[in-house]
Design a protein around this motif. Structure first.
Motif, PDB file in Angstrom:
ATOM      1  N   LEU A  24       0.844  -1.180   0.000  1.00 21.70           N
ATOM      2  CA  LEU A  24       0.000   0.000   0.000  1.00 21.70           C
ATOM      3  C   LEU A  24       0.885   1.237   0.000  1.00 21.70           C
ATOM      4  O   LEU A  24       1.815   1.345   0.808  1.00 21.70           O
ATOM      5  N   ASP A  25       0.588   2.147  -0.869  1.00 21.02           N
ATOM      6  CA  ASP A  25       1.344   3.378  -0.972  1.00 21.02           C
ATOM      7  C   ASP A  25       0.883   4.328   0.138  1.00 21.02           C
ATOM      8  O   ASP A  25      -0.305   4.653   0.233  1.00 21.02           O
ATOM      9  N   SER A  26       1.793   4.759   0.986  1.00 20.59           N
ATOM     10  CA  SER A  26       1.432   5.610   2.118  1.00 20.59           C
ATOM     11  C   SER A  26       0.883   6.957   1.663  1.00 20.59           C
ATOM     12  O   SER A  26       0.003   7.519   2.310  1.00 20.59           O
ATOM     13  N   THR A  27       1.378   7.488   0.563  1.00 24.71           N
ATOM     14  CA  THR A  27       0.856   8.772   0.082  1.00 24.71           C
ATOM     15  C   THR A  27      -0.574   8.615  -0.411  1.00 24.71           C
ATOM     16  O   THR A  27      -1.390   9.528  -0.249  1.00 24.71           O
ATOM     17  N   LEU A  28      -0.893   7.469  -0.991  1.00 32.04           N
ATOM     18  CA  LEU A  28      -2.270   7.212  -1.428  1.00 32.04           C
ATOM     19  C   LEU A  28      -3.204   7.113  -0.225  1.00 32.04           C
ATOM     20  O   LEU A  28      -4.299   7.683  -0.235  1.00 32.04           O
ATOM     21  N   ILE A  29      -2.751   6.440   0.814  1.00 28.33           N
ATOM     22  CA  ILE A  29      -3.555   6.332   2.038  1.00 28.33           C
ATOM     23  C   ILE A  29      -3.762   7.714   2.644  1.00 28.33           C
ATOM     24  O   ILE A  29      -4.872   8.065   3.062  1.00 28.33           O
ATOM     25  N   LEU A  30      -2.713   8.529   2.683  1.00 22.89           N
ATOM     26  CA  LEU A  30      -2.804   9.876   3.238  1.00 22.89           C
ATOM     27  C   LEU A  30      -3.775  10.731   2.436  1.00 22.89           C
ATOM     28  O   LEU A  30      -4.616  11.435   3.000  1.00 22.89           O
TER      29      LEU A  30
END
Length: 159
Positions: A24-30
């Motif tokens: 999971l891409d952390s920037t996408l989650i953010l």
């Protein structure tokens, strides 16, 4: 039996994708999390020390506003304004509460006649902030945040 063995070997080659962990891409989650925020709403309104026991948002907001209004009322009752014309004006004061609990005035809007009759009105209002009780900042998602609000102040002075 040999067909089952071949089918088992082939299915094991193609089923590896099912056991793969997807990163999971952390920037996408953010980004997704930030879309759910309503940045214009607070979890807890700024509060003065006497209002610290208020339980819900509306009680805290009412206590905060009432403390400011009563402070301004007492301050203006104690000063003598001399004018040449009757003044009735709703002065709009834009406040800023920083994330440390500091209160400042960002803008004061009044009629031209009021500014003409009371030339130092802005400094009088700014000086009136002295003596306010300790102020706690607003809370958003368990973080102390800066907040801005506007308070109307009705000024009625007779000559």
């Amino acid at each position: 039996m040999k067909y089952f063995f071949i089918l088992g070997v082939l299915s094991s080659f193609f089923s590896c994708n099912y056991f793969e962990n997807k990163k999971l891409d952390s920037t996408l989650i953010l980004r997704e999390e930030l879309k759910t925020f309503n940045w214009n709403e607070l979890d807890r309104y700024p509060s003065f020390e006497p209002c610290a026991n208020a339980i819900d948002f509306e009680d805290t907001k009412a206590c905060f506003e009432q403390t400011l209004i009563s402070h301004f009322s007492e301050f203006f009752a104690g000063i003598n304004l001399v004018v040449t014309e009757n003044i009735t004006d709703t002065i709009r004061i834009d406040f800023l509460v920083n994330n440390k609990g500091g209160l400042s005035i960002s803008e004061i809007q009044s009629k031209a006649l009021t500014s003409l009759q009371i030339p130092g009105l802005d400094s009088i209002i700014t000086n009136s902030l002295q003596g306010l009780p300790k102020l706690y900042p607003a809370i958003k998602r368990s973080q102390q945040v800066q907040s801005a609000f506007q308070l109307p102040l009705i000024l009625a002075v007779k000559e």
